[in-house]
Design a protein around this motif. Structure first.
Motif, mmCIF file in Angstrom:
data_model
loop_
_atom_site.group_PDB
_atom_site.id
_atom_site.type_symbol
_atom_site.label_atom_id
_atom_site.label_comp_id
_atom_site.label_asym_id
_atom_site.label_seq_id
_atom_site.Cartn_x
_atom_site.Cartn_y
_atom_site.Cartn_z
ATOM 1 N N ARG A 18 0.837 -1.211 0.000
ATOM 2 C CA ARG A 18 0.000 0.000 0.000
ATOM 3 C C ARG A 18 0.869 1.258 0.000
ATOM 4 O O ARG A 18 1.930 1.280 0.604
ATOM 5 N N PHE A 49 -2.151 10.495 12.932
ATOM 6 C CA PHE A 49 -3.544 10.226 13.289
ATOM 7 C C PHE A 49 -4.106 11.454 14.015
ATOM 8 O O PHE A 49 -3.402 12.440 14.219
ATOM 9 N N ILE A 75 -6.967 7.606 10.042
ATOM 10 C CA ILE A 75 -8.001 7.170 10.982
ATOM 11 C C ILE A 75 -7.641 5.808 11.565
ATOM 12 O O ILE A 75 -7.382 4.858 10.823
ATOM 13 N N ILE A 120 -9.397 3.767 5.429
ATOM 14 C CA ILE A 120 -9.549 3.115 6.726
ATOM 15 C C ILE A 120 -8.980 1.702 6.722
ATOM 16 O O ILE A 120 -8.803 1.092 7.761
ATOM 17 N N TYR A 140 -6.350 -7.023 0.930
ATOM 18 C CA TYR A 140 -7.174 -6.147 1.762
ATOM 19 C C TYR A 140 -8.627 -6.614 1.804
ATOM 20 O O TYR A 140 -9.351 -6.312 2.756
ATOM 21 N N ALA A 146 0.225 -7.279 4.103
ATOM 22 C CA ALA A 146 -0.939 -6.425 4.354
ATOM 23 C C ALA A 146 -1.440 -6.634 5.788
ATOM 24 O O ALA A 146 -2.634 -6.784 6.035
ATOM 25 N N LEU A 189 -1.615 -4.641 8.165
ATOM 26 C CA LEU A 189 -2.225 -3.481 8.806
ATOM 27 C C LEU A 189 -3.386 -3.006 7.951
ATOM 28 O O LEU A 189 -3.349 -3.096 6.738
ATOM 29 N N GLN A 190 -4.414 -2.541 8.632
ATOM 30 C CA GLN A 190 -5.507 -1.889 7.906
ATOM 31 C C GLN A 190 -5.503 -0.408 8.257
ATOM 32 O O GLN A 190 -5.102 0.421 7.462
ATOM 33 N N CYS A 191 -5.913 -0.062 9.486
ATOM 34 C CA CYS A 191 -5.873 1.360 9.826
ATOM 35 C C CYS A 191 -4.467 1.790 10.214
ATOM 36 O O CYS A 191 -4.098 2.936 10.043
ATOM 37 N N GLY A 192 -3.678 0.885 10.765
ATOM 38 C CA GLY A 192 -2.288 1.200 11.082
ATOM 39 C C GLY A 192 -2.055 1.788 12.460
ATOM 40 O O GLY A 192 -0.925 2.099 12.819
ATOM 41 N N PHE A 193 -3.101 1.936 13.268
ATOM 42 C CA PHE A 193 -2.947 2.597 14.562
ATOM 43 C C PHE A 193 -2.258 1.692 15.584
ATOM 44 O O PHE A 193 -1.434 2.144 16.374
ATOM 45 N N THR A 219 -0.316 -0.697 14.746
ATOM 46 C CA THR A 219 0.858 -1.256 14.076
ATOM 47 C C THR A 219 2.177 -0.949 14.795
ATOM 48 O O THR A 219 2.996 -1.865 14.981
ATOM 49 N N CYS A 241 -8.843 -4.418 13.532
ATOM 50 C CA CYS A 241 -9.099 -4.460 12.079
ATOM 51 C C CYS A 241 -8.844 -5.823 11.450
ATOM 52 O O CYS A 241 -9.595 -6.262 10.595
ATOM 53 N N THR A 242 -7.738 -6.460 11.802
ATOM 54 C CA THR A 242 -7.233 -7.542 10.941
ATOM 55 C C THR A 242 -7.646 -8.940 11.354
ATOM 56 O O THR A 242 -7.475 -9.872 10.569
#
Lengths: 763, 161
Positions: free
Chosen positions: A18, A31, A261, A484, A647, B97, B99-103, B105, B138-139
């Motif tokens: 990504r 963030f 986010i 997101i 994803y 992949a 991570l989705q939102c990455g917070f 991570t 998320c994951t």
């Protein structure tokens, strides 16, 4: 144009890294709480400790004397907005309610309801001052649970709430905001024809989206009213619109910047802090930062509803369902607006049924106002329906997959809520589940297998995207949806595919509200579908320009140019003989052939294409403790076309895990005074890595013809089946039918004891 | 109230700062030193988004006071990569992949690095229990575990060379 031929695709369907990935693995991504401004103040919200109380007086004199305090706001600092209902995306929105949810006016309606806020030069000063704000309350009787709130004599939250959807129109207020019904066929006739009737009641608890990032924003209001908002939300345009409405200013005065986010799952489709920070900034003349802590997130922001689900199914002995009746009662929290509507719509949408009657009630009680949570409403009703189908399958001795196949919705099936389905991939998910190795693995003692299906309609809506060709032949894609879960990658991939250039040459950017056309928020599984469509169309417009620029360079007609593999070619021998021109060749000459090459497309995308899923869950029950271990999980889903398969799998795996938490652990626990007792991750336990196995995400691809690449929304349907899949697996393992979520160890132990009473040690 | 003077090492850099007695290490990192890669998800040690390494052990920096860093060696997410060379855990998070939102991570990557520093060859179950103090919403953890196990393999291969 259409790009449905999968074999011809070079970028779509691959798994590149990504574009925002590196920032997120090295800690550089910004963030909501990572923003600061020179001269910035820190804010703190004062919250009600009472579930239901009249606010008699707010005395801020002591708080104002704390050194460093610059402003305090209460409801008196916000316009008193009239009762006005709008429909926004997935659900109703009443701006009076939204305003009163952000800052209580006259009454506090739940434990944690904001009643005032302070801004000071340090976080510590803000916290100290918030403590010193003195609120005089008249504590009122409260009601927490949905059926208690509907009972005669229940404490009434809103004196002007007259139930909508009932005849004759009520004259007395109640906590039932709305009654809705969906009818298809003749339900009485259907039950009369039934050979087996099964009637059950199920209940679910409210669960929180539990995004790991708490709400956060920085807002700066200049002397002339020009306002900049940095915040973490599912839509910068949503933040802009709601703040303008709640503060009574023109939209043009606000520029909303999307922070990265940290999860949302629907919970960040509302505002809580931004209007408050804006009022504080306006009053103090300084930028103001507001950040929630975790306790505030649990107490002050919306979970999804808890509810009751009463299901009655009538079937022939063959398994064909001839009548299906459903009554849903959903908690809305303190203000009307539970997702009972989508709960009704999705409950039976997987099935081709002739006689259906569905009733839904939207009920207020003294809890936080619910917010959207992943397929809002559908997981609740589906827990009941899919559990009841399993009970029916057992009663009839029919395999649960065969029962679903026999009653499956197909192309041309008219749903109980109206639309007729086309390009339905439901049967394909049932078939793929049947053929999956997971369906055949032998089970040991105390192990069981559960099947459940799910439906989500998905949405499209308003989206904008711009594609700019840079001078060196690289490309910028600007879109309006916060990323997101990796959507920047999908946007870049679709643009690269259309332009015929490598993915790495495309840089996607999420624009602020002044940098791209209006785009509806990130939700409803709409981004890859709707914004992807806008990106694709913008890239196609760029291709048209590239062709005409090549035609100008060659001095031939644009119709005589064709575009393939990122290059302009003469369309045939008649067009003349020219060396192909690459995108970079054309870009560098763009100044001389008509100026910059760029296109922006704004659309209202229709035809999202519904999502269907069928899940298999294997569990093992520990009879001694009542603990349920998830042994295996297979989630089959019709994804239309996976743009970036990793994803898509991630959406499925994440949705399943949230569903497992909902099934086994998660709930809001209130004490007798209506105070939330488990407002933290220690006591509100979401699944952790050691709770879960690997999750096999199986993608079935029935392309959605309304999308250029065939994409369907994929984010929401995976949370719909898990609760019933787990419950059905537990029933299969130990014979205990769990009809009340969460299926926590004490409850399962009690159920097992009832089935097989423990002998006393003395015997 | 006067501030405390703290001398410590953060990501290999000798670092000095002033902090209030009640300030957490996370507050110091984020608000005093501008190291915002460590995230606050709960401030109660339940989510792991603020995970740092202190003298080789993982710590939730929200549960540590800024003054406790005196004389310690601290690694934050900002110190995991070597210059522009990503740590194998970071690289594998991108490739899988994970991570989705990455917070969450940064916390996961710091915790996973500490795991592999101590145990280069964990089983999947060991890795799952080690990472059970880090929440990801998320994951569903699947791709995170794949990334960590894959990174372990890469690091073992590198160590053999």
């Amino acid at each position: 144009m259409s790009y449905l031929d999968k074999e011809a695709l070079k970028v779509v369907g691959t798994r590149p890294i990504r574009p925002d990935g590196i920032d997120k693995v090295i800690g550089r991504a910004s963030f909501g709480a990572d923003y600061t401004m020179p001269g910035m103040l820190w804010g703190k919200v004062k919250r009600s400790p009472h579930a239901h109380a009249r606010i008699l007086k707010i005395d801020v004199s002591k708080a104002l004397r704390v050194p460093g305090v610059r402003a305090i706001v209460t409801a008196a600092d916000f316009p008193n907005i009239a009762n006005e209902e709008a429909f926004v995306g997935e659900g109703p929105m009443n701006f009076r309610d939204l305003s009163r949810n952000c800052m209580a006016r006259d009454k506090a309606l739940y434990d944690g309801h904001a009643v005032a806020a302070v801004a000071a030069t340090s976080n510590a000063a803000a916290e100290e001052a918030a403590e010193l704000i003195e609120v005089e309350y008249e504590v009122l009787p409260h009601v927490i649970d949905v059926e208690a709130a509907m009972a005669p004599g229940a404490p009434i939250l809103h004196d002007d709430m007259l139930t909508q959807g009932v005849e004759p129109k009520p004259t007395k207020p109640s906590n039932v905001a709305k009654k809705i019904t969906f009818t298809k066929g003749d339900i009485a006739k259907g039950f009369a024809e039934a050979e087996v009737v099964i009637e059950r009641k199920y209940t679910t608890k409210p669960v929180h989206q539990a995004y790991i990032e708490p709400h956060a924003c920085v807002v700066a209001v200049a002397n002339d009213g020009q306002t900049t908002i940095w915040s973490s939300s599912q839509g910068q345009f949503m933040v802009r619109a709601y703040c303008a409405k709640l503060l009574g200013v023109d939209i043009a005065n606000i520029r909303a910047m999307p922070a990265e986010i940290g999860g949302g799952f629907g919970g960040k489709t509302l505002v809580y802090l931004e209007p408050v920070a804006m009022a504080l900034s306006k009053k103090s003349g300084r930028p103001v930062k507001l950040v929630m802590n975790r306790e505030e997130v649990f107490r002050g922001t919306g979970p999804t509803s808890g509810g009751t689900i009463e299901v009655k199914l009538g079937a022939k002995r063959s398994g064909r369902i001839v009548a299906a009746e459903l009554v849903l009662k959903y908690q809305a929290g303190a203000f009307a607006g539970s997702p009972v509507g989508p709960g009704c719509m999705c409950a039976f949408a997987m099935y081709d049924l002739d006689n259906v009657h569905i009733t839904g009630y939207d009920v207020v009680s003294n809890r936080p106002k619910v917010a959207a949570y992943r397929a809002p409403g559908a997981p609740i009703s589906s827990f009941g329906v899919e559990s009841c189908l399993d009970e029916l399958a057992r009663e009839l001795g029919i395999d649960p997959l065969a029962l679903r196949e026999m009653n499956a919705a197909r192309d041309g099936t008219k749903t109980p809520y109206g639309p007729t389905l086309t390009n339905v991939g439901y049967l394909q998910t049932v078939e793929a589940a049947r053929n999956h190795p997971n369906a055949k693995i032998p089970l040991g003692p105390n192990q069981g297998r559960g099947i459940a299906s799910g439906f989500w309609f998905n949405i499209g809506g308003e989206s904008s995207a711009a594609v700019h060709v840079n001078e060196d032949g690289t490309v910028a894609v600007v879109e309006g949806n916060p990323d997101i879960g990796g959507s920047r990658a999908s946007m870049a991939m679709m643009a690269a595919e259309v332009l015929g250039i490598p993915y790495e040459k495309v840089r996607p950017v999420v624009g602020d509200t002044a940098s791209i056309g209006f785009t509806f928020l990130t939700g409803g599984s709409r981004v890859t579908f709707a914004t992807g469509m806008a990106v694709t169309q913008a890239a196609e417009k760029v291709v048209e320009q590239l062709k005409s620029r090549a035609a100008a360079i060659w001095d031939i007609s644009p119709e005589a140019v064709e575009w393939r593999d990122g290059k302009a070619f003469p369309a045939g021998a008649n067009a003349g003989s020219f060396e192909p021109l690459s995108l970079a060749d054309i870009a560098i000459k763009s100044g001389r052939t008509g100026g910059p090459i760029t296109a922006e497309v704004s659309i209202n995308a229709q035809g999202a294409g519904p999502g269907f899923a069928t899940h298999i869950c294997d569990v093992e029950v520990d009879r001694e403790t009542g603990h349920v271990k998830i042994l295996r999980y297979t989630a089959v889903q019709d994804v239309g076309r996976a743009i970036h398969p990793s994803y898509v799998e991630g959406q499925i795996q994440g949705g399943v895990t949230q569903g497992v938490g909902w099934a086994l652990n998660e709930e809001y626990i209130y004490d007798k005074d209506g105070r939330l007792e488990n407002a933290g991750f220690l006591d509100y336990r979401i699944p952790v890595a050691s709770d879960m196995p690997m999750i096999d995400a199986v993608m079935v691809e029935v392309p959605n013809p309304r999308h250029p690449f065939g994409a369907r929304g994929v984010g929401e349907v995976p949370i719909v089946p898990p609760m019933a899949a787990v419950a059905n697996a537990i029933a299969d393992a130990v014979g205990a039918r769990m009809r009340d979520l969460p299926m926590s160890p004490p409850k399962l132990r009690a159920e097992l004891d009832e089935l097989d009473p423990p002998r006393m040690a003395a015997e | 109230m006067s501030k405390h003077h703290v001398t410590t090492t953060i990501n290999g850099e000798p670092t000095e700062y002033l902090c209030e007695g009640q300030q957490t290490m996370l507050d110091v990192l984020r608000d005093e030193l501008g190291l915002t890669g460590s995230k606050e998800g709960c401030s109660s040690g339940d989510c792991g988004a603020c995970t740092i390494i202190v003298d080789g052990d993982i710590v939730c920096s929200c549960l540590m006071l800024g003054v406790e860093a005196e004389g310690r060696k601290i690694t934050t997410i900002e110190g995991v990569a070597e210059g522009d060379k990503l740590h194998p855990v970071q690289q594998k998070f991108l490739e899988h992949a994970a991570l989705q939102c990455g917070f969450c991570t940064p916390g996961f990557i710091v915790a996973a690095k500490a795991l592999l520093d101590q145990n280069p060859n964990p089983t999947e179950e060991e890795a799952r229990y080690w990472l059970a103090g880090n929440l990801c919403r998320c994951t569903g953890y699947d791709k995170i575990l794949r990334a960590v196990m894959d990174a372990a393999e890469v690091m073992r291969a590198e160590a053999r060379r």
